[in-house]
Motif scaffolding. Structure first.
Motif, short mmCIF file in Angstrom:
data_model
loop_
_atom_site.label_atom_id
_atom_site.label_comp_id
_atom_site.label_asym_id
_atom_site.label_seq_id
_atom_site.Cartn_x
_atom_site.Cartn_y
_atom_site.Cartn_z
N VAL A 117 0.84 -1.20 0.00
CA VAL A 117 0.00 0.00 0.00
C VAL A 117 0.88 1.24 0.00
N TYR A 118 1.90 1.25 0.87
CA TYR A 118 2.81 2.39 0.93
C TYR A 118 3.53 2.57 -0.42
N ALA A 119 4.04 1.48 -0.98
CA ALA A 119 4.79 1.54 -2.24
C ALA A 119 3.92 2.07 -3.37
N ALA A 120 2.67 1.63 -3.41
CA ALA A 120 1.76 2.13 -4.45
C ALA A 120 1.57 3.64 -4.32
N GLY A 121 1.55 4.12 -3.10
CA GLY A 121 1.37 5.55 -2.85
C GLY A 121 2.56 6.39 -3.29
N VAL A 122 3.74 5.80 -3.35
CA VAL A 122 4.93 6.53 -3.77
C VAL A 122 5.44 6.04 -5.13
N ASN A 123 4.57 5.32 -5.84
CA ASN A 123 4.87 4.83 -7.18
C ASN A 123 6.14 3.95 -7.21
N ALA A 124 6.21 3.02 -6.27
CA ALA A 124 7.35 2.11 -6.19
C ALA A 124 6.86 0.67 -6.36
N ASP A 125 7.78 -0.23 -6.58
CA ASP A 125 7.46 -1.65 -6.72
C ASP A 125 7.90 -2.41 -5.48
N VAL A 126 7.27 -3.58 -5.28
CA VAL A 126 7.61 -4.45 -4.16
C VAL A 126 7.90 -5.84 -4.71
N ILE A 127 9.02 -6.40 -4.29
CA ILE A 127 9.37 -7.78 -4.62
C ILE A 127 9.33 -8.58 -3.33
N VAL A 128 8.58 -9.66 -3.36
CA VAL A 128 8.48 -10.54 -2.19
C VAL A 128 9.42 -11.72 -2.42
N LEU A 129 10.32 -11.94 -1.47
CA LEU A 129 11.27 -13.03 -1.59
C LEU A 129 11.57 -13.63 -0.23
N CYS A 130 12.18 -14.79 -0.26
CA CYS A 130 12.60 -15.46 0.97
C CYS A 130 14.09 -15.76 0.84
N ALA A 131 14.88 -15.09 1.66
CA ALA A 131 16.34 -15.24 1.59
C ALA A 131 16.77 -16.69 1.79
N LYS A 132 16.06 -17.41 2.65
CA LYS A 132 16.40 -18.81 2.91
C LYS A 132 16.22 -19.64 1.64
N ILE A 133 15.13 -19.40 0.92
CA ILE A 133 14.87 -20.11 -0.34
C ILE A 133 15.92 -19.72 -1.38
#
Length: 169
Positions: free
Chosen positions: A30-46
């Motif tokens: 929600v925050y990223a959309a408000g500042v026109n940014a992207d979000v990548i979801v990842l798992c460092a362990k994977i």
């Protein structure tokens, strides 16, 4: 720094990865959309576990988790997109190489990335689309199927094109 595009990386646990995150990731999105940014979801362990796997094993491992791309692949694709970059390939008997260029680059300027003389003496580019190369199983099969094209100075290189430059210096 504040004028630069931002990509947020949300490191989540294994269970949250397949779901695309958790309540904290939702807040970040929600925050990223408000500042026109992207979000990548990842798992460092994977990501760490993927390092030791062959490509086929890694793809299967990610599929079992319900994930299409690794975090590293997502970062690369997003970063290239944000920076307005793409790649084309040259393929020979000795090596296959990727070359990075800006989107909307014309063939002579793409050739200059390899060597300035290629642009100066540019005649034509032999081009095979990446999808055709994969679907037909290589350059020879693409030639047989008529999928190799000759393109001139006004051709805008497409992401993933396999190219061979004709030039005369």
């Amino acid at each position: 720094l504040s004028n630069k595009d931002v990509i947020y990386g949300a490191n989540v646990d294994e269970d949250s990865l397949a779901d695309g995150g958790n309540k904290y990731v939702d807040i970040l999105k929600v925050y990223a959309a408000g500042v026109n940014a992207d979000v990548i979801v990842l798992c460092a362990k994977i990501e760490e576990e993927l390092v030791g796997l062959e490509e086929e094993e890694a793809t299967e491992f990610l599929a079992d988790l319900g994930v299409v791309e690794s975090g590293l692949e997502q970062i690369i694709h997003k970063a290239f997109d944000k920076l307005g970059l793409q790649s084309y390939f040259t393929a020979g008997k000795v090596e296959v190489r990727a070359w990075t260029i800006r989107k909307n680059t014309k063939a002579p300027q793409a050739a200059a990335v390899i060597h300035n003389d290629f642009e100066k003496g540019f005649i034509k580019a032999e081009v095979i689309a990446y999808e055709d190369f994969v679907n037909f199983g290589g350059e020879a099969k693409c030639k047989e199927a008529g999928k190799l094209r000759l393109e001139g100075k006004d051709y805008v290189v497409q992401d993933g094109d396999i190219m061979h430059f004709r030039f005369n210096v």
